[in-house]
Motif scaffolding. Sequence first.
Motif, PDB file in Angstrom:
ATOM      1  N   GLU A   1       0.853  -1.182   0.000  1.00  0.00           N
ATOM      2  CA  GLU A   1       0.000   0.000   0.000  1.00  0.00           C
ATOM      3  C   GLU A   1       0.895   1.241   0.000  1.00  0.00           C
ATOM      4  O   GLU A   1       1.774   1.386   0.838  1.00  0.00           O
ATOM      5  CB  GLU A   1      -0.915   0.005   1.226  1.00  0.00           C
TER       6      GLU A   1
ATOM      7  N   MET B   1      -1.643  -4.312  -2.571  1.00  0.00           N
ATOM      8  CA  MET B   1      -2.357  -3.039  -2.576  1.00  0.00           C
ATOM      9  C   MET B   1      -3.854  -3.259  -2.476  1.00  0.00           C
ATOM     10  O   MET B   1      -4.362  -4.343  -2.756  1.00  0.00           O
ATOM     11  CB  MET B   1      -2.083  -2.289  -3.886  1.00  0.00           C
TER      12      MET B   1
ATOM     13  N   TYR C   1      -0.179   0.141  -9.187  1.00  0.00           N
ATOM     14  CA  TYR C   1       1.133   0.734  -9.408  1.00  0.00           C
ATOM     15  C   TYR C   1       1.393   0.774 -10.915  1.00  0.00           C
ATOM     16  O   TYR C   1       1.483  -0.259 -11.567  1.00  0.00           O
ATOM     17  CB  TYR C   1       2.227  -0.071  -8.707  1.00  0.00           C
TER      18      TYR C   1
ATOM     19  N   THR D   1      -8.502  -0.897  -5.302  1.00  0.00           N
ATOM     20  CA  THR D   1      -8.717   0.352  -6.031  1.00  0.00           C
ATOM     21  C   THR D   1      -7.406   0.983  -6.508  1.00  0.00           C
ATOM     22  O   THR D   1      -7.422   1.934  -7.286  1.00  0.00           O
ATOM     23  CB  THR D   1      -9.453   1.384  -5.155  1.00  0.00           C
ATOM     24  N   ASP D   2      -6.271   0.455  -6.037  1.00  0.00           N
ATOM     25  CA  ASP D   2      -4.976   1.046  -6.367  1.00  0.00           C
ATOM     26  C   ASP D   2      -4.229   0.199  -7.393  1.00  0.00           C
ATOM     27  O   ASP D   2      -4.362  -1.027  -7.430  1.00  0.00           O
ATOM     28  CB  ASP D   2      -4.106   1.182  -5.110  1.00  0.00           C
TER      29      ASP D   2
ATOM     30  N   SER E   1       1.922  11.893  -0.214  1.00  0.00           N
ATOM     31  CA  SER E   1       0.938  11.144  -1.005  1.00  0.00           C
ATOM     32  C   SER E   1       0.228  11.998  -2.049  1.00  0.00           C
ATOM     33  O   SER E   1      -0.265  11.484  -3.049  1.00  0.00           O
ATOM     34  CB  SER E   1      -0.101  10.493  -0.080  1.00  0.00           C
TER      35      SER E   1
ATOM     36  N   LYS F   1     -10.605   5.329  -7.216  1.00  0.00           N
ATOM     37  CA  LYS F   1     -11.615   5.432  -6.167  1.00  0.00           C
ATOM     38  C   LYS F   1     -12.760   6.310  -6.645  1.00  0.00           C
ATOM     39  O   LYS F   1     -12.591   7.148  -7.537  1.00  0.00           O
ATOM     40  CB  LYS F   1     -10.998   6.032  -4.904  1.00  0.00           C
TER      41      LYS F   1
ATOM     42  N   VAL G   1       1.226   5.789  -8.257  1.00  0.00           N
ATOM     43  CA  VAL G   1       0.153   4.889  -7.854  1.00  0.00           C
ATOM     44  C   VAL G   1      -1.174   5.481  -8.346  1.00  0.00           C
ATOM     45  O   VAL G   1      -1.561   6.582  -7.942  1.00  0.00           O
ATOM     46  CB  VAL G   1       0.104   4.695  -6.327  1.00  0.00           C
ATOM     47  N   GLU G   2      -1.828   4.746  -9.202  1.00  0.00           N
ATOM     48  CA  GLU G   2      -3.125   5.177  -9.760  1.00  0.00           C
ATOM     49  C   GLU G   2      -4.235   4.755  -8.801  1.00  0.00           C
ATOM     50  O   GLU G   2      -4.328   3.583  -8.433  1.00  0.00           O
ATOM     51  CB  GLU G   2      -3.291   4.509 -11.125  1.00  0.00           C
ATOM     52  N   ARG G   3      -5.066   5.709  -8.405  1.00  0.00           N
ATOM     53  CA  ARG G   3      -6.135   5.412  -7.451  1.00  0.00           C
ATOM     54  C   ARG G   3      -7.496   5.544  -8.129  1.00  0.00           C
ATOM     55  O   ARG G   3      -7.964   6.634  -8.423  1.00  0.00           O
ATOM     56  CB  ARG G   3      -6.035   6.344  -6.240  1.00  0.00           C
TER      57      ARG G   3
ATOM     58  N   CYS H   1       0.298   9.803  -5.752  1.00  0.00           N
ATOM     59  CA  CYS H   1      -0.936   9.404  -6.436  1.00  0.00           C
ATOM     60  C   CYS H   1      -1.542  10.574  -7.204  1.00  0.00           C
ATOM     61  O   CYS H   1      -2.636  10.446  -7.743  1.00  0.00           O
ATOM     62  CB  CYS H   1      -1.945   8.816  -5.447  1.00  0.00           C
TER      63      CYS H   1
END
Length: 292
Positions: free
Chosen positions: A43, A179, A185, A182-183, A72, A195, A191-193, A76
């Motif tokens: 994570e 991870m 790499y 929803t995440d 962060s 959400k 890191v693509e989120r 992200c």
Amino acid sequence: MKQLLSRILSFTCFAAVVVACLWFAAFSFPQVETHLVAKRSDEGGLRLRTEEFESLYTSPKDSLDFLFLGSSTCYCGIDPYALEANGYKAFSLCSSAQRIENSADILDYALERCTPRFIVLDAYPEFWDGPLSSVECERDWIINGPRLPLRRIEPYNAFLKLYHLVADYLGVDHKPWSMKSTDKYSGLGFVERNKPPIDSVDCPDESSKTMSSEYRQLLADISSKAQTIVVIPPVLCGQELDALIAIDGNDWPGAKVLNNYYDDHHLVAEGAKDYSGWLAEKLIRLSQDPSE
């Protein structure tokens, strides 16, 4: 007095045996390590990020156009691929709760492996005052990445650092937790989120944020090692800022659009893609003409 010293010695020996037994069990069984020592986790992507970085860059002779440092809101929110797509080499060593003293230590780690033309410091205003380093960031780098120097007086981090040094020496390499679903790499430290975006935001009264003198000194120290561009990340709740800023992410056209965020300062994947493209243009322009 002798009786007191004897009791202290007995307790010390007993504690050493207990710790040795705990470590032996943790080295042998991942579940013990997770529940009683520390949870290795992907994570935030630190393990993946540093492993990729070390595979790409191995010597100070290796050149890099843009190295990103920050918390962060950076890892992200800024996709270095937006620069790579324009012919520039870029990588993000941003990580969770990374404060400026942590960034300075991470820069030293990076300089052993490459020479960046520009440092892009994602300077989240909430970190401009208060502690210069973060217990959370130090712990993340101890457990999931290369070991940073310990800046905070936090005994458990020192305990963890010693534990992982011994684990590395013995070749203990337990599989980390994956991870969140929803995440993702995506490489180059990003890191693509994916959400769901935020529905509403309740902003407090606008306040003024000022960089502390200690923060400014560390910023100057970083700038002395490589040309540094300070970027303020976009946030939904605006603040009046008192600082020298090269790029203010709140000037991005999508900075106040709810659909771009999953909370008041973290971008969803689509928001990050749009912001990264906008930021890449600004960085390229600055790299070509710093007077702009």
